[in-house]
Design a protein around this motif. Sequence first.
Motif, mmCIF file in Angstrom:
data_model
loop_
_atom_site.group_PDB
_atom_site.id
_atom_site.type_symbol
_atom_site.label_atom_id
_atom_site.label_comp_id
_atom_site.label_asym_id
_atom_site.label_seq_id
_atom_site.Cartn_x
_atom_site.Cartn_y
_atom_site.Cartn_z
ATOM 1 N N UNK A 2 -27.132 -6.613 59.258
ATOM 2 C CA UNK A 2 -27.499 -5.222 59.040
ATOM 3 C C UNK A 2 -28.619 -5.112 58.012
ATOM 4 N N UNK A 3 -29.389 -4.006 58.068
ATOM 5 C CA UNK A 3 -30.419 -3.824 57.047
ATOM 6 C C UNK A 3 -29.806 -3.900 55.653
ATOM 7 N N UNK A 9 -25.361 -9.604 50.347
ATOM 8 C CA UNK A 9 -24.781 -10.947 50.209
ATOM 9 C C UNK A 9 -25.231 -11.601 48.907
ATOM 10 N N UNK A 10 -26.491 -11.418 48.555
ATOM 11 C CA UNK A 10 -27.010 -11.986 47.315
ATOM 12 C C UNK A 10 -26.325 -11.404 46.094
ATOM 13 N N UNK A 49 -17.332 -5.393 48.342
ATOM 14 C CA UNK A 49 -18.438 -5.355 49.305
ATOM 15 C C UNK A 49 -18.803 -3.942 49.725
ATOM 16 N N UNK A 50 -17.819 -3.076 49.806
ATOM 17 C CA UNK A 50 -18.069 -1.676 50.163
ATOM 18 C C UNK A 50 -18.843 -0.974 49.063
ATOM 19 N N UNK A 51 -18.480 -1.247 47.820
ATOM 20 C CA UNK A 51 -19.182 -0.646 46.682
ATOM 21 C C UNK A 51 -20.614 -1.146 46.622
ATOM 22 N N UNK A 52 -20.804 -2.446 46.781
ATOM 23 C CA UNK A 52 -22.155 -3.016 46.758
ATOM 24 C C UNK A 52 -22.995 -2.426 47.885
ATOM 25 N N UNK A 75 -30.141 0.849 38.867
ATOM 26 C CA UNK A 75 -29.269 -0.320 38.740
ATOM 27 C C UNK A 75 -29.923 -1.577 39.292
ATOM 28 N N UNK A 76 -29.840 -2.648 38.530
ATOM 29 C CA UNK A 76 -30.278 -3.952 39.012
ATOM 30 C C UNK A 76 -29.135 -4.642 39.740
ATOM 31 N N UNK A 77 -29.442 -5.761 40.362
ATOM 32 C CA UNK A 77 -28.435 -6.506 41.114
ATOM 33 C C UNK A 77 -27.247 -6.905 40.251
ATOM 34 N N UNK A 78 -27.509 -7.372 39.029
ATOM 35 C CA UNK A 78 -26.431 -7.802 38.145
ATOM 36 C C UNK A 78 -25.526 -6.633 37.767
ATOM 37 N N UNK A 79 -26.111 -5.473 37.586
ATOM 38 C CA UNK A 79 -25.323 -4.292 37.249
ATOM 39 C C UNK A 79 -24.449 -3.860 38.427
#
Length: 91
Positions: A2-3, A9-10, A49-52, A75-79
């Motif tokens: 998916x887009x 995943x990252x 995963x739903x939140x991300x 928000x960055x990825x780590x956040x």
Amino acid sequence: MTPGGDEIAGILALEPDLGYGAYLASDCTSCHADAAAEGIPRIRDLPAGTIVAALVDYRRGARQHQVMETIARRLGDEEIAALAAFLGEAD
């Protein structure tokens, strides 16, 4: 995939900082409390995963809500990883 799937995943592969997630979540839970107002979903204990995925979609503009888009774009990825780990249940 998916887009945004690679992006999701990252983020899920990152080692989250639960303490930082707890700190960040204080802003989220002011609206998304256990007894959230009508139309505001409860986010505690959703799969991580739903939140991300939701935050990535808001950040990319694929999901629309003015307030959430503004928040997610900051928000960055780590956040996002920290928030999902703190608020969510393990996938």
